[in-house]
Enzyme design. Structure first.
Site, short mmCIF file in Angstrom:
data_model
loop_
_atom_site.label_atom_id
_atom_site.label_comp_id
_atom_site.label_asym_id
_atom_site.label_seq_id
_atom_site.Cartn_x
_atom_site.Cartn_y
_atom_site.Cartn_z
N GLU A 52 2.23 -2.35 -1.98
CA GLU A 52 1.08 -1.40 -2.32
C GLU A 52 1.71 -0.32 -4.16
OE1 GLU A 52 -2.39 -2.04 -4.05
OE2 GLU A 52 -1.58 -4.48 -2.35
N HIS A 71 3.22 -1.19 -7.30
CA HIS A 71 2.48 -0.80 -7.91
C HIS A 71 1.95 0.42 -8.93
CE1 HIS A 71 0.50 -5.26 -8.41
NE2 HIS A 71 -0.28 -4.74 -6.77
#
Length: 188
Positions: free
Chosen positions: A159, A162
């Site tokens: 995550e 990202h």
């Protein structure tokens, strides 16, 4: 509420951009974004609700994946050691998260990683750190620090990537996709 049609797909340029850091207090729109990111994960992991909305199940969803280049991601990681399957290891929205320390030892998921924003298959080991310490802010602007290992560490690194314009397949060795450091942990 986010649906699959709201999740941007590779090669959308927002997925390769560095997300903008947030300042506090968060705006009402930013708080709503946090709610919507987490709501997607909760519904996607609930078999009945997911049947209604046809979502791809996820354990993490970052703001850039819904076309918002902001440093925010939601994680909803089940507790694999829970005996009834309903236990949650981590349910948190991370604002401006960053890895502040990591282990030398690597880890990878035996089945590889997937991503809601990547439709193509990318076979190979996604080599990451087995243990990380992450610093982030919660929605109230409180600074938090958490140590994670194995699967939760992998999810959070995915995550945070990202937010830095990195996709999971960037970590797969082009020459030897199914090779890993002999001291590494293969989680399966």
């Amino acid at each position: 509420m986010f649906l699959m049609k709201d999740v941007v797909r590779d090669p959308n340029p927002v997925l390769r951009a560095t997300a903008k850091k947030l300042t506090f207090p968060l705006t009402a729109e930013q708080k709503q974004l946090a709610h919507d990111l987490m709501e997607y994960l909760v519904i996607s992991q609930d078999e009945e609700a997911n049947a209604k909305y046809h979502l791809r199940p996820g354990v993490g969803l970052a703001a850039p994946q819904v076309d918002q280049s902001l440093a925010m991601t939601a994680v909803l990681i089940p507790d694999e050691e829970g005996d009834d399957g309903d236990k949650i290891f981590m349910k948190e929205v991370l604002v401006n998260p960053r890895v502040i320390s990591n282990s030398v030892q690597n880890a990878a998921l035996a089945e590889g990683e997937g991503c809601l924003s990547v439709d193509d298959e990318h076979p190979g080991y996604v080599v990451r750190h087995a243990r990380v310490t992450i610093e982030y802010y919660n929605l109230d602007g409180e600074k938090k620090k958490i140590r994670l290992k194995n699967y939760p560490a992998i999810v959070c690194q995915h995550e945070i990537d990202h937010l830095n314009g990195i996709l999971f397949y960037d970590h797969i060795s082009k020459e030897h996709p199914l090779e890993m450091d002999p001291d590494g942990i293969l989680l399966g």
